[in-house]
Design an enzyme around this catalytic site. Sequence first.
Site, short mmCIF file in Angstrom:
data_model
loop_
_atom_site.label_atom_id
_atom_site.label_comp_id
_atom_site.label_asym_id
_atom_site.label_seq_id
_atom_site.Cartn_x
_atom_site.Cartn_y
_atom_site.Cartn_z
N LYS A 13 0.83 -1.21 0.00
CA LYS A 13 0.00 0.00 0.00
C LYS A 13 0.87 1.26 0.00
O LYS A 13 0.65 2.18 -0.79
CB LYS A 13 -0.93 0.02 1.24
N ARG A 88 -8.89 1.03 9.91
CA ARG A 88 -8.41 -0.31 10.22
C ARG A 88 -9.38 -1.08 11.09
O ARG A 88 -9.10 -2.21 11.45
CB ARG A 88 -7.10 -0.17 10.96
N ARG A 126 11.97 -6.12 4.39
CA ARG A 126 11.85 -4.66 4.22
C ARG A 126 12.89 -3.93 5.07
O ARG A 126 13.17 -4.31 6.19
CB ARG A 126 10.46 -4.19 4.63
N ARG A 159 12.37 -1.92 10.68
CA ARG A 159 11.34 -1.50 11.64
C ARG A 159 11.20 -2.55 12.73
O ARG A 159 11.23 -3.75 12.44
CB ARG A 159 9.99 -1.35 10.91
N ARG A 170 0.72 -9.15 13.66
CA ARG A 170 0.01 -8.10 12.91
C ARG A 170 -1.00 -8.71 11.95
O ARG A 170 -2.09 -8.18 11.74
CB ARG A 170 1.02 -7.24 12.12
#
Length: 214
Positions: A13, A88, A126, A159, A170
């Site tokens: 996204k 969310r 990532r 992160r 998550r």
Amino acid sequence: MRVIFLGAPGTGKGTQAVWLSEKFAIPQISTGDILRKAVAEGTELGKAADAIMKSGGLVSDELIVALVRERLEQPDCRPGFILDGFPRTIAQGESLDLMLGREKAIQSVLFFEVSEAEIVTRLTSRRTCSGCARNYNMISDPPPASGLCDSCGGRIIQRPDDSEETVRKRLQVYEEKTAPLKEFYNEQKKLYILRAEQPVERVREELVTLLSGL
Ligand code: AP5
């Protein structure tokens, strides 16, 4: 253009929102980026959000809705905006509808469809710039060997919530709290499926085709 990018974490996204925001000169509103900035600056919001984000949970609806309301009142949002990571929960979706009213209602919701295995691969590989929040990926978009961002010179980090354990948490939270929004927007006839498990360029092309057909 008033659109929502909906989907599980790591479905791309943010990657597509940054690009689309530049192409159409409308802001990308990423609640995750706003929260990470607040954490880095040590504000009250940041203090409230830090531990929750690290654990993979969701920050309270009250805090998030207030933050988005304030952001959407800024003049740069008048021509349109891309909501990335908000809403969310169903409660956030309902608050957004009330906030925007009929005249400024969301026009379309693009659902980023990616398998769980690919999501885990993307997120654990990532890397993110601690300065400008630009994303890299050890597989598909490696960062410079210097470890410094080639956009702003900031330090590139992983992160804290991108460890495999937290990514799985998550995903669980996503299934429970966020996935029901698909039906919420389907009922409003605003939901469009984007086949996001393709190379970035292909997803981008499909995104443009979808948006220009709306
Ligand atoms: P947030 O920052 O919003 O995280 P997220 O939704 O979990 O989304 P991500 O940023 O992880 O993924 P993305 O879909 O943007 O993927 P990306 O483009 O980076 O939220 C973080 C936390 O903040 C939440 O857990 C929560 O605690 C809190 N929060 C935020 N909003 C909230 C809200 N509304 N309510 C309550 N709490 C909230 O891509 C991922 C990787 O894949 C990158 O490395 C990228 O380079 C790569 N990639 C992208 N596209 C492709 C592709 N097509 N092929 C191969 N690799 C790709």
